[in-house]
Design a protein around this motif. Sequence first.
Motif, short mmCIF file in Angstrom:
data_model
loop_
_atom_site.label_atom_id
_atom_site.label_comp_id
_atom_site.label_asym_id
_atom_site.label_seq_id
_atom_site.Cartn_x
_atom_site.Cartn_y
_atom_site.Cartn_z
N ARG A 135 0.74 -1.23 0.14
CA ARG A 135 -0.06 -0.02 -0.02
C ARG A 135 1.00 1.21 0.08
O ARG A 135 1.59 1.35 0.94
N ILE A 136 0.69 1.96 -1.27
CA ILE A 136 1.48 3.24 -1.10
C ILE A 136 0.36 4.49 -1.19
O ILE A 136 -0.65 4.52 -1.89
N ILE A 137 0.51 5.25 -0.14
CA ILE A 137 -0.17 6.52 -0.19
C ILE A 137 0.43 7.78 -0.06
O ILE A 137 1.43 7.82 1.08
N TYR A 138 0.23 8.63 -0.91
CA TYR A 138 0.75 10.09 -0.86
C TYR A 138 -0.15 10.89 -0.12
O TYR A 138 -1.50 11.25 -0.54
N ILE A 139 0.57 11.87 0.43
CA ILE A 139 -0.46 13.20 0.98
C ILE A 139 0.03 14.18 -0.01
O ILE A 139 1.10 14.79 -0.14
N SER A 140 -1.00 14.60 -0.83
CA SER A 140 -0.82 15.63 -1.90
C SER A 140 -1.55 16.88 -1.42
O SER A 140 -1.17 17.38 -0.36
#
Length: 252
Positions: A135-140
Amino acid sequence: MTDIVKVAVVTGGASGIGAEICRYLAKSGSDIAIWDLNEAAMASMAAEITAMGRRATTCVVDISNQESIAAGIAKTHEDLGLVTIMVNSAGIHATGPIMEIDEATWDKVMAVNLKGAFLVTKAVVPDMEAAGWGRIIYISSSSAQTGSPDMCHYVASKGGVIALTKALAVELGPKGITVNNVPPGMVVTPMLRNLEGNGGIPGGVEAMASRLPVRKAGQPENMAAAVAFLASEEAGYITGHTLSVNGGRYFN
Ligand SMILES: NC(=O)c1ccc[n+]([C@@H]2O[C@H](COP(=O)([O-])OP(=O)(O)OC[C@H]3O[C@@H](n4cnc5c(N)ncnc54)[C@H](O)[C@@H]3O)[C@@H](O)[C@H]2O)c1
């Protein structure tokens, strides 16, 4: 998923949104590697996670620097094992009209916010490939969805993160890895208060937030709950997605 050990790297985990993400992921059963520049704040977050019954480690990592990341992933492997979840919350904010942004400032914002996301991802993908799950999650940032004046470097860097999400979702999906991003709107953290203190939020946070559909500013837990969901087994059919958590500031 039952035999996957959940080890999460959280960049920017020493403060604000990243710190709350550490708590939420620990609560949902992950061990946590905090990667940040702020050693003292990382240590206190690690103590909190340990008190919750999970394992924690801290790594002084500058996400814009490949060597620093290499040292961080080595320490994470030694202390916690292979990484199966990565949340990139570390970031810097900057303001200024285009004619006042010099090349060095543009490069710095890109180096942390966009190149950093790329470098941190490269460090963890081999682990996720080995696990066949990730799981890869970026805060944009919602500013990249709406456009926002006097911060074109920041907005462009976060727009790049949204595009990175889509590209890697397609590339890594066949390997069991999902890639998503969460763009905050106005979340009460040291970064937001700092921007407010510098006059970057006309009328202040609370006045501006009172004009949102939900009539209030966001809290780090609003972001962390969304991230914990995207990191969960149940969210495994969601990828390439931009999950707006912004009190109605922007939707499509
Ligand atoms: N707070 C908001 O309203 C808001 C809005 C839109 C986007 N965001 C994004 O959310 C993310 C988290 O922001 P926040 O509000 O929690 O900010 P914050 O300043 O409270 O936390 C950011 C953390 O990132 C760390 N960091 C900065 N540069 C780093 C680097 N080069 N390497 C490693 N760590 C580094 C800092 O030490 C800090 O602990 C950021 O990417 C920010 O751009 C925040």
